[in-house]
Design a protein around this motif. Structure first.
Motif, PDB file in Angstrom:
ATOM      1  N   GLY A 168      46.381 -24.874  77.200  1.00  0.00           N
ATOM      2  CA  GLY A 168      47.255 -23.372  77.002  1.00  0.00           C
ATOM      3  C   GLY A 168      47.580 -23.525  78.743  1.00  0.00           C
ATOM      4  O   GLY A 168      48.023 -24.922  79.344  1.00  0.00           O
ATOM      5  N   GLU A 169      48.837 -22.424  78.585  1.00  0.00           N
ATOM      6  CA  GLU A 169      49.054 -22.794  79.353  1.00  0.00           C
ATOM      7  C   GLU A 169      49.983 -21.173  79.907  1.00  0.00           C
ATOM      8  O   GLU A 169      49.086 -20.149  79.234  1.00  0.00           O
ATOM      9  CB  GLU A 169      50.835 -23.056  79.196  1.00  0.00           C
ATOM     10  CG  GLU A 169      51.587 -22.505  78.250  1.00  0.00           C
ATOM     11  CD  GLU A 169      52.639 -22.670  77.430  1.00  0.00           C
ATOM     12  OE1 GLU A 169      52.764 -23.821  77.969  1.00  0.00           O
ATOM     13  OE2 GLU A 169      53.450 -22.051  77.287  1.00  0.00           O
ATOM     14  N   SER A 170      49.887 -20.724  80.922  1.00  0.00           N
ATOM     15  CA  SER A 170      49.900 -19.292  81.752  1.00  0.00           C
ATOM     16  C   SER A 170      50.802 -19.396  82.937  1.00  0.00           C
ATOM     17  O   SER A 170      50.858 -20.292  83.672  1.00  0.00           O
ATOM     18  CB  SER A 170      48.912 -18.937  81.985  1.00  0.00           C
ATOM     19  OG  SER A 170      48.514 -19.529  83.187  1.00  0.00           O
TER      20      SER A 170
ATOM     21  N   ILE B  80      43.882 -20.015  89.312  1.00  0.00           N
ATOM     22  CA  ILE B  80      43.670 -20.831  88.177  1.00  0.00           C
ATOM     23  C   ILE B  80      42.953 -20.121  86.808  1.00  0.00           C
ATOM     24  O   ILE B  80      41.966 -19.004  87.666  1.00  0.00           O
ATOM     25  CB  ILE B  80      42.623 -22.055  88.371  1.00  0.00           C
ATOM     26  CG1 ILE B  80      42.724 -22.478  90.119  1.00  0.00           C
ATOM     27  CG2 ILE B  80      42.435 -23.354  87.433  1.00  0.00           C
ATOM     28  CD1 ILE B  80      41.842 -23.640  90.632  1.00  0.00           C
ATOM     29  N   PRO B  81      43.455 -20.333  85.309  1.00  0.00           N
ATOM     30  CA  PRO B  81      43.439 -19.691  85.180  1.00  0.00           C
ATOM     31  C   PRO B  81      41.888 -20.057  84.219  1.00  0.00           C
ATOM     32  O   PRO B  81      41.408 -21.123  84.592  1.00  0.00           O
ATOM     33  CB  PRO B  81      44.188 -20.911  83.624  1.00  0.00           C
ATOM     34  CG  PRO B  81      45.023 -21.682  83.938  1.00  0.00           C
ATOM     35  CD  PRO B  81      44.536 -21.250  85.802  1.00  0.00           C
ATOM     36  N   ALA B  82      41.188 -18.544  83.846  1.00  0.00           N
ATOM     37  CA  ALA B  82      39.608 -18.557  83.974  1.00  0.00           C
ATOM     38  C   ALA B  82      39.463 -19.865  82.746  1.00  0.00           C
ATOM     39  O   ALA B  82      38.085 -20.683  83.333  1.00  0.00           O
ATOM     40  CB  ALA B  82      39.131 -17.821  83.176  1.00  0.00           C
ATOM     41  N   SER B  83      39.971 -20.247  81.759  1.00  0.00           N
ATOM     42  CA  SER B  83      39.402 -21.806  81.211  1.00  0.00           C
ATOM     43  C   SER B  83      39.528 -22.758  81.922  1.00  0.00           C
ATOM     44  O   SER B  83      38.930 -23.725  81.101  1.00  0.00           O
ATOM     45  CB  SER B  83      40.329 -21.717  79.888  1.00  0.00           C
ATOM     46  OG  SER B  83      41.761 -21.420  79.660  1.00  0.00           O
TER      47      SER B  83
ATOM     48  N   ARG C 106      40.648 -19.016  92.983  1.00  0.00           N
ATOM     49  CA  ARG C 106      41.461 -19.363  93.163  1.00  0.00           C
ATOM     50  C   ARG C 106      42.101 -20.700  93.340  1.00  0.00           C
ATOM     51  O   ARG C 106      41.048 -21.375  94.807  1.00  0.00           O
ATOM     52  CB  ARG C 106      42.236 -18.434  94.602  1.00  0.00           C
ATOM     53  CG  ARG C 106      42.124 -17.585  93.947  1.00  0.00           C
ATOM     54  CD  ARG C 106      43.255 -16.069  95.292  1.00  0.00           C
ATOM     55  NE  ARG C 106      42.515 -16.251  96.185  1.00  0.00           N
ATOM     56  CZ  ARG C 106      42.001 -15.084  97.000  1.00  0.00           C
ATOM     57  NH1 ARG C 106      43.240 -14.226  96.835  1.00  0.00           N
ATOM     58  NH2 ARG C 106      41.125 -15.109  97.501  1.00  0.00           N
ATOM     59  N   LEU C 107      43.044 -21.925  94.200  1.00  0.00           N
ATOM     60  CA  LEU C 107      43.431 -22.762  94.615  1.00  0.00           C
ATOM     61  C   LEU C 107      44.258 -22.370  95.873  1.00  0.00           C
ATOM     62  O   LEU C 107      44.485 -21.106  95.718  1.00  0.00           O
ATOM     63  CB  LEU C 107      43.771 -23.195  93.824  1.00  0.00           C
ATOM     64  CG  LEU C 107      43.702 -24.869  92.966  1.00  0.00           C
ATOM     65  CD1 LEU C 107      44.183 -25.538  92.487  1.00  0.00           C
ATOM     66  CD2 LEU C 107      42.676 -25.533  93.611  1.00  0.00           C
TER      67      LEU C 107
ATOM     68  N   VAL D  12      37.590 -24.852  94.622  1.00  0.00           N
ATOM     69  CA  VAL D  12      38.521 -23.717  93.743  1.00  0.00           C
ATOM     70  C   VAL D  12      37.411 -22.648  94.824  1.00  0.00           C
ATOM     71  O   VAL D  12      36.641 -23.170  95.257  1.00  0.00           O
ATOM     72  CB  VAL D  12      37.646 -23.552  92.119  1.00  0.00           C
ATOM     73  CG1 VAL D  12      38.190 -22.701  91.963  1.00  0.00           C
ATOM     74  CG2 VAL D  12      38.352 -24.288  91.481  1.00  0.00           C
ATOM     75  N   ASP D  13      37.858 -21.575  94.917  1.00  0.00           N
ATOM     76  CA  ASP D  13      37.687 -20.702  96.544  1.00  0.00           C
ATOM     77  C   ASP D  13      36.482 -19.502  95.201  1.00  0.00           C
ATOM     78  O   ASP D  13      35.972 -19.682  93.860  1.00  0.00           O
ATOM     79  CB  ASP D  13      38.198 -20.314  97.404  1.00  0.00           C
ATOM     80  CG  ASP D  13      38.754 -18.859  95.948  1.00  0.00           C
ATOM     81  OD1 ASP D  13      39.012 -18.393  95.274  1.00  0.00           O
ATOM     82  OD2 ASP D  13      40.080 -17.929  97.135  1.00  0.00           O
TER      83      ASP D  13
END
Length: 167
Positions: free
Chosen positions: A7-9, A21-24, A102-103, A97-98
């Motif tokens: 995917g992309e986002s 970061i995207p959940a997936s 997030r990054l 990842v926090d």
């Protein structure tokens, strides 16, 4: 076989360089981190590379270990090994990842790819890339369009999979 990014986002980047970061993608990072346990945050390595690279490439721990094993198998002292060590060891940033998914991208990495208010994430199999959206649109989408324009209208990309099996 390990899980793949798909995917992309687009995601907002705040002034401190934090980006969700995207959940997936987070699930793949967890699966690709042999030290990860439920309730903890997964680790990853961001390879930013030299001046020609205008995106950040994010590796799961499993994927970067595979790269490291291949580098280690090369002749010690060879130019190729030295260059790959510089790229994958020197021009990289280990992080995690926090707790909010997030990054935190350091200013150096954001400046390298001119990342400001928004980031574009795109899957690349066992890695994912982070781009400035405008750069991705002008550079990568143009390459994709050029490649597609060279192919017949009825072209089926699955033909490449059959070729890979034959080799």
């Amino acid at each position: 076989m390990s899980r793949r990014f798909r995917g992309e986002s687009h995601h907002k980047v705040d002034t401190k360089g934090r980006v969700s970061i995207p959940a997936s993608f987070r699930r793949v990072l967890e699966a690709g981190d042999p030290n990860w346990k439920s309730g903890e945050t997964p680790e990853l390595v961001i390879v930013y590379g030299d001046h020609r690279r205008n995106y950040l490439e994010c590796y799961t721990m499993q994927a970067i270990d595979e790269v490291d094993d291949k580098i280690d198998a090369m002749p010690r002292g060879s130019k190729e090994r030295k260059m790959l060590q510089r790229l994958f060891h020197g021009q990289s940033f280990p992080t995690s990842v926090d707790e909010t998914g997030r990054l935190v991208l350091p200013a150096k990495l954001r400046q390298k790819i001119d990342l400001e208010a928004e980031a574009f994430f795109i899957a690349a199999g066992d890695t994912f890339q982070i781009w400035k959206p405008e750069t991705y649109d002008t550079v990568e989408r143009a390459k994709e369009e050029e490649w597609l324009d060279e192919l017949p209208d009825d072209f089926d990309p699955l033909v490449y999979l059959d070729r890979a099996r034959e080799e």
